[in-house]
Structures are given as C-alpha cells and as structure tokens.
Design a protein around this motif. Structure first.
Motif, PDB file in Angstrom:
ATOM      1  N   TYR A 118       0.736  -1.370  -0.086  1.00  0.00           N
ATOM      2  CA  TYR A 118      -0.157  -0.135  -0.069  1.00  0.00           C
ATOM      3  C   TYR A 118       0.783   1.143  -0.146  1.00  0.00           C
ATOM      4  O   TYR A 118       0.197   2.250  -0.152  1.00  0.00           O
ATOM      5  CB  TYR A 118      -0.726  -0.113   1.241  1.00  0.00           C
ATOM      6  N   GLU A 162      -9.521  -0.257   1.862  1.00  0.00           N
ATOM      7  CA  GLU A 162     -10.312  -0.079   0.866  1.00  0.00           C
ATOM      8  C   GLU A 162      -9.813  -0.860  -0.616  1.00  0.00           C
ATOM      9  O   GLU A 162     -10.576  -1.244  -1.551  1.00  0.00           O
ATOM     10  CB  GLU A 162     -10.356   1.392   0.292  1.00  0.00           C
ATOM     11  N   THR A 163      -8.719  -1.598  -0.254  1.00  0.00           N
ATOM     12  CA  THR A 163      -8.164  -2.597  -1.202  1.00  0.00           C
ATOM     13  C   THR A 163      -8.789  -3.939  -1.009  1.00  0.00           C
ATOM     14  O   THR A 163      -9.082  -4.925  -2.006  1.00  0.00           O
ATOM     15  CB  THR A 163      -6.690  -2.571  -1.499  1.00  0.00           C
ATOM     16  N   ARG A 169      -2.326   3.440  -2.118  1.00  0.00           N
ATOM     17  CA  ARG A 169      -3.813   3.072  -1.946  1.00  0.00           C
ATOM     18  C   ARG A 169      -3.915   2.862  -0.486  1.00  0.00           C
ATOM     19  O   ARG A 169      -3.008   2.480   0.315  1.00  0.00           O
ATOM     20  CB  ARG A 169      -3.854   1.899  -2.782  1.00  0.00           C
ATOM     21  N   CYS A 170      -5.013   3.013  -0.140  1.00  0.00           N
ATOM     22  CA  CYS A 170      -5.761   2.595   1.265  1.00  0.00           C
ATOM     23  C   CYS A 170      -5.916   1.022   1.410  1.00  0.00           C
ATOM     24  O   CYS A 170      -6.358   0.309   0.800  1.00  0.00           O
ATOM     25  CB  CYS A 170      -6.882   2.913   1.649  1.00  0.00           C
ATOM     26  N   ILE A 199       0.325  -5.138  -6.632  1.00  0.00           N
ATOM     27  CA  ILE A 199      -0.750  -4.690  -5.506  1.00  0.00           C
ATOM     28  C   ILE A 199      -0.900  -5.776  -4.640  1.00  0.00           C
ATOM     29  O   ILE A 199      -1.008  -5.583  -3.218  1.00  0.00           O
ATOM     30  CB  ILE A 199      -1.939  -3.860  -6.152  1.00  0.00           C
TER      31      ILE A 199
END
Length: 265
Positions: free
Chosen positions: A11, A72-73, A68-69, A253
């Motif tokens: 992240y 929230e991923t 990214r959070c 990711i």
C-alpha cells in the motif's frame, strides 16, 4: 488439517538507503527502498487481517509515498471490511495500526506488553515515541474500554492452525503470525525481520528496543516456519517479485504467499 490462503497487500513505499536499515550503517550505502504491507489470511470460513497500514495524511506528514488504502483494497479480494471479525496488530507502530477505525466490528489482537509499552514511561523519549501516532494509541485504549481489544500474554491460537507468537525486539510487544497453508507453515514475520537480509545475516534494524530479543526473534521465525522460504519479511520489496500476483489486474498490488516463491535469477 486446516489450511489457509495468505495475501500481501502493498500500500505504500519510501525511497531509502542501506544505511537507513542497519545499525552501524553499511559500507555499500546504495539504494534500499522500503515497501509497506498489510496481510490477509483466509480459509476455514473466516478472514483475518494482519495489520492495517497508515493513512494518506500520516503518509504525507512522514514523507512516505501512499499508493492506496489497504482497507479499501480488501474488496479486490472479495472482502467487505465490515465483515472482518479479527484483526491482528503485530505491534502499534504507525504503519501497522493506522486505519484501524475502518473496521466497524472487528476485535483487535495484540500483546499485553505492547499496550503497556505505548502507554508507559518510554513514550516520553523521542527515539521510541517517534514511531507511534498518538491518536492510534488513544484509539486502541478507547477500543479496549469497549471490549474490542484482546490482549495476549505470549503465544495464542487465534484459529485452528493460526497462531500468534511474542518475539519482542523491535518493540517489547512485537508478535509474529504462523499460518498453515497448502505449502506448509508460513510465518508472517512483520517487523521481526524487515528484510530478508536481516534474518539471513543476523543484522539489526535501526529502530530497536532490545537487540538480544531481536536476534532471538530471527531464530523463532526459523523454528516456526517450514523452511527459510516460508518466512515473509515485513518490508522487503523482494516479496512482490518472488510471489505471484492474485491476477494480472492486481500486479504490483496483491500477491499470494501460500504458494512457493519464484527462484531468484
């Protein structure tokens, strides 16, 4: 025998040098970037999140690159954060406990020694206190009053074949997670070993509370894991290169850790 899938979510990252990561510096002080991860354990009808990352606001203040959070991923793995019942916090440094407020119903598992450390006398010293966010600590205290914090004294079986193990070293209450997978016992070392090199060469990370406990923690990781290839360090960018992405869309990711790593070279 209960077996689980394990995922690593990348992240954030930061540019850094080798001297940033080893006590005593390094004679070859070249680039050594740091990745930031959270982890997901899934199987046997349950989902366990390990660590919760940091927010974009904290990232900006501390000079990290927020990608990214991680919470929230989670839907990319088909996980609704509101459905998560158990979150393991390996320790309470800012990059492992931020975003805790995004889990509406979860219980948080940490070591009693960690809670005592962050609410005790050592926080007056910048060397120790700098790595914590006050609001994260206060948040954990408030959740404890609400009955949502489970504090463990040493080893604990969280689920069949998912166990927590106190190691200390980096912080007094640091814990690691052992998980049975289809390839055998995998150890999520978190900050018991920031990079593979710490463990392989018995070197010490610069942020440390007890060096003896830190090196003993390396041996604990080795003892609990099926092999050295079954130990996952907490911040090494090699993790993203050695393990396969969940899908082409999630390349860079989310990777799977319950499958064997690729061979370097």
């Amino acid at each position: 025998m209960a077996e689980y899938e394990i995922f690593a979510i990348r992240y954030a990252w930061r540019d850094a040098k080798r001297s940033d990561h080893f006590i005593g510096g390094d004679p070859h002080d070249g680039p050594m970037p740091m990745d930031y991860f959270t982890w997901v354990i899934r199987g046997e009808g349950r989902t366990i999140v390990v660590d919760t990352g940091f927010t974009a606001e904290v990232s900006a203040r501390r000079g990290r690159t927020h990608l990214r959070c991680p919470i929230e991923t989670l839907p990319a793995l088909g996980i609704d954060p509101d459905s998560v019942e158990d979150v393991v916090l390996t320790h309470l440094h800012y990059d492992h406990v931020g975003n805790f407020h995004k889990f509406a119903h979860a219980r948080f598992h940490l070591q009693t020694r960690e809670m005592g450390f962050v609410t005790g006398p050592y926080m007056r010293y910048p060397k120790f206190g700098h790595s914590f966010e006050v609001e994260d600590v206060v948040g954990m205290v408030k959740l404890n009053f609400k009955g949502r914090v489970e504090q463990h004294n040493g080893d604990f079986e969280l689920a069949p074949n998912v166990t927590l193990h106190h190691v200390g070293g980096h912080t007094p209450g640091l814990q690691i997670v052992r998980v049975m997978t289809r390839r055998g016992w995998v150890v999520l070392a978190s900050d018991a070993a920031h990079y593979y090199e710490h463990l392989q060469k018995n070197r010490f990370f610069t942020q440390a509370f007890n060096l003896g406990d830190m090196v003993d923690g390396y041996r604990t990781c080795e003892r609990l894991a099926a092999s050295p290839d079954h130990i996952i360090p907490g911040h090494d960018p090699l993790v993203m290169k050695l393990y396969p992405a969940v899908s082409p869309k999630l390349e860079g990711i989310i990777v799977r850790l319950d499958v064997p790593p690729k061979k370097e070279g």
